[in-house]
Design a protein around this motif. Structure first.
Motif, PDB file in Angstrom:
ATOM      1  N   GLU A  57       9.614  -6.299   3.406  1.00  0.00           N
ATOM      2  CA  GLU A  57       9.245  -6.904   4.676  1.00  0.00           C
ATOM      3  C   GLU A  57       7.750  -7.205   4.703  1.00  0.00           C
ATOM      4  O   GLU A  57       6.948  -6.431   4.192  1.00  0.00           O
ATOM      5  N   VAL A  58       7.420  -8.324   5.305  1.00  0.00           N
ATOM      6  CA  VAL A  58       6.019  -8.701   5.430  1.00  0.00           C
ATOM      7  C   VAL A  58       5.585  -8.385   6.863  1.00  0.00           C
ATOM      8  O   VAL A  58       6.091  -8.978   7.815  1.00  0.00           O
ATOM      9  N   LEU A  59       4.683  -7.426   6.996  1.00  0.00           N
ATOM     10  CA  LEU A  59       4.233  -7.013   8.325  1.00  0.00           C
ATOM     11  C   LEU A  59       3.512  -8.167   9.007  1.00  0.00           C
ATOM     12  O   LEU A  59       2.577  -8.738   8.458  1.00  0.00           O
ATOM     13  N   GLN A  60       3.982  -8.506  10.198  1.00  0.00           N
ATOM     14  CA  GLN A  60       3.411  -9.620  10.945  1.00  0.00           C
ATOM     15  C   GLN A  60       2.350  -9.096  11.915  1.00  0.00           C
ATOM     16  O   GLN A  60       2.595  -8.116  12.620  1.00  0.00           O
ATOM     17  N   LEU A 112       4.909  -0.784  16.036  1.00  0.00           N
ATOM     18  CA  LEU A 112       3.607  -0.163  16.265  1.00  0.00           C
ATOM     19  C   LEU A 112       3.304   0.889  15.190  1.00  0.00           C
ATOM     20  O   LEU A 112       2.172   1.010  14.722  1.00  0.00           O
ATOM     21  N   ASP A 113       4.334   1.630  14.786  1.00  0.00           N
ATOM     22  CA  ASP A 113       4.162   2.631  13.735  1.00  0.00           C
ATOM     23  C   ASP A 113       3.782   1.978  12.413  1.00  0.00           C
ATOM     24  O   ASP A 113       2.924   2.477  11.680  1.00  0.00           O
ATOM     25  N   ALA A 118      -0.341   0.717   8.308  1.00  0.00           N
ATOM     26  CA  ALA A 118      -1.064  -0.280   7.508  1.00  0.00           C
ATOM     27  C   ALA A 118      -2.543  -0.330   7.886  1.00  0.00           C
ATOM     28  O   ALA A 118      -3.321  -1.038   7.254  1.00  0.00           O
ATOM     29  N   GLY A 119      -2.903   0.402   8.941  1.00  0.00           N
ATOM     30  CA  GLY A 119      -4.297   0.413   9.354  1.00  0.00           C
ATOM     31  C   GLY A 119      -4.732  -0.873  10.039  1.00  0.00           C
ATOM     32  O   GLY A 119      -5.907  -1.254   9.995  1.00  0.00           O
ATOM     33  N   VAL A 120      -3.788  -1.565  10.664  1.00  0.00           N
ATOM     34  CA  VAL A 120      -4.102  -2.800  11.380  1.00  0.00           C
ATOM     35  C   VAL A 120      -3.561  -2.667  12.807  1.00  0.00           C
ATOM     36  O   VAL A 120      -2.898  -1.684  13.133  1.00  0.00           O
ATOM     37  N   ASP A 121      -3.851  -3.648  13.636  1.00  0.00           N
ATOM     38  CA  ASP A 121      -3.249  -3.633  14.960  1.00  0.00           C
ATOM     39  C   ASP A 121      -2.602  -4.977  15.248  1.00  0.00           C
ATOM     40  O   ASP A 121      -2.609  -5.874  14.400  1.00  0.00           O
ATOM     41  N   ARG A 122      -2.055  -5.119  16.448  1.00  0.00           N
ATOM     42  CA  ARG A 122      -1.302  -6.323  16.788  1.00  0.00           C
ATOM     43  C   ARG A 122      -2.142  -7.584  16.676  1.00  0.00           C
ATOM     44  O   ARG A 122      -1.603  -8.672  16.517  1.00  0.00           O
ATOM     45  N   GLY A 130       1.546 -15.055   1.034  1.00  0.00           N
ATOM     46  CA  GLY A 130       1.649 -14.848  -0.413  1.00  0.00           C
ATOM     47  C   GLY A 130       0.563 -13.948  -0.961  1.00  0.00           C
ATOM     48  O   GLY A 130       0.744 -13.313  -1.977  1.00  0.00           O
ATOM     49  N   ALA A 131      -0.564 -13.877  -0.265  1.00  0.00           N
ATOM     50  CA  ALA A 131      -1.671 -13.073  -0.792  1.00  0.00           C
ATOM     51  C   ALA A 131      -1.315 -11.589  -0.818  1.00  0.00           C
ATOM     52  O   ALA A 131      -1.645 -10.875  -1.751  1.00  0.00           O
ATOM     53  N   ALA A 132      -0.611 -11.153   0.211  1.00  0.00           N
ATOM     54  CA  ALA A 132      -0.339  -9.731   0.369  1.00  0.00           C
ATOM     55  C   ALA A 132       0.509  -9.152  -0.765  1.00  0.00           C
ATOM     56  O   ALA A 132       0.225  -8.090  -1.276  1.00  0.00           O
ATOM     57  N   HIS A 133       1.555  -9.869  -1.184  1.00  0.00           N
ATOM     58  CA  HIS A 133       2.397  -9.292  -2.239  1.00  0.00           C
ATOM     59  C   HIS A 133       2.532 -10.260  -3.422  1.00  0.00           C
ATOM     60  O   HIS A 133       3.522 -10.242  -4.134  1.00  0.00           O
ATOM     61  N   GLY A 134       1.519 -11.088  -3.606  1.00  0.00           N
ATOM     62  CA  GLY A 134       1.510 -11.958  -4.788  1.00  0.00           C
ATOM     63  C   GLY A 134       2.664 -12.933  -4.827  1.00  0.00           C
ATOM     64  O   GLY A 134       3.255 -13.159  -5.867  1.00  0.00           O
ATOM     65  N   GLY A 135       3.004 -13.497  -3.671  1.00  0.00           N
ATOM     66  CA  GLY A 135       4.103 -14.465  -3.668  1.00  0.00           C
ATOM     67  C   GLY A 135       5.427 -13.768  -3.838  1.00  0.00           C
ATOM     68  O   GLY A 135       5.539 -12.565  -3.652  1.00  0.00           O
ATOM     69  N   CYS A 136       6.422 -14.474  -4.267  1.00  0.00           N
ATOM     70  CA  CYS A 136       7.759 -13.889  -4.401  1.00  0.00           C
ATOM     71  C   CYS A 136       8.146 -13.719  -5.858  1.00  0.00           C
ATOM     72  O   CYS A 136       9.304 -13.605  -6.193  1.00  0.00           O
ATOM     73  N   GLY A 137       7.167 -13.747  -6.731  1.00  0.00           N
ATOM     74  CA  GLY A 137       7.458 -13.538  -8.134  1.00  0.00           C
ATOM     75  C   GLY A 137       8.135 -14.725  -8.790  1.00  0.00           C
ATOM     76  O   GLY A 137       8.860 -14.572  -9.766  1.00  0.00           O
ATOM     77  N   HIS A 138       7.925 -15.917  -8.256  1.00  0.00           N
ATOM     78  CA  HIS A 138       8.560 -17.099  -8.858  1.00  0.00           C
ATOM     79  C   HIS A 138       7.631 -17.801  -9.843  1.00  0.00           C
ATOM     80  O   HIS A 138       7.959 -18.843 -10.356  1.00  0.00           O
ATOM     81  N   HIS A 139       6.426 -17.226 -10.037  1.00  0.00           N
ATOM     82  CA  HIS A 139       5.550 -17.938 -10.959  1.00  0.00           C
ATOM     83  C   HIS A 139       5.581 -17.234 -12.312  1.00  0.00           C
ATOM     84  O   HIS A 139       4.876 -16.372 -12.648  1.00  0.00           O
TER      85      HIS A 139
END
Length: 139
Positions: A57-60, A112-113, A118-122, A130-139
């Motif tokens: 999951e990508v934290l929004q 919220l948890d 992740a040490g971030v807030d809303r 793509g930066a967070a997890h290096g894309g989806c591994g398709h490269h």
């Protein structure tokens, strides 16, 4: 178990409240919820948010002020909202919307948890896609 799907609650009304930023949805079993756009956005059932499996999951973040600009019906079973941040790939089935309503408080706390972990807030701006997890591994 055949025919079970016919008993799933179906929406009888869906109203987009732009000012208060909630999607009001009433079901034929009498349930009615006001789902904040932010909740809908951070729990979008799209691959972009959910990833391609558990733990992906990508934290929004930074979605507090997001609005829904339009809602497109998908067959007789779902809606596809277009969000003001350009996100429009989430297809929300009736049962998913029902679960979001029924478990709204729990889901909100889980969000919220996850932010705290992740040490971030809303309001933290999203990292570039793509930066967070290096894309989806398709490269």
């Amino acid at each position: 178990m055949a025919g079970l799907e016919k008993n799933l609650p179906r929406p009888v009304s869906i109203t987009v409240h732009s000012q208060s930023r909630v999607l009001e949805i009433g079901f034929d079993d009498g349930a009615q919820w006001r789902l904040p756009f932010e909740l809908l956005r951070v729990y979008s059932p799209s691959a972009e948010v959910m990833g391609h499996g558990p733990g992906q999951e990508v934290l929004q973040t930074g979605k507090r002020d997001v609005t829904i600009t339009q809602v497109q019906p998908v067959g007789n079973y779902a809606i596809q909202p277009v969000f003001s941040d350009g996100h429009e790939s989430g297809i929300y089935s009736w049962d998913y919307l029902y679960r979001l309503g029924a478990e709204q408080d729990t889901l909100w706390q889980a969000y919220l948890d996850r932010l705290a972990e992740a040490g971030v807030d809303r309001d933290t701006p999203m990292a570039a896609a793509g930066a967070a997890h290096g894309g989806c591994g398709h490269h």
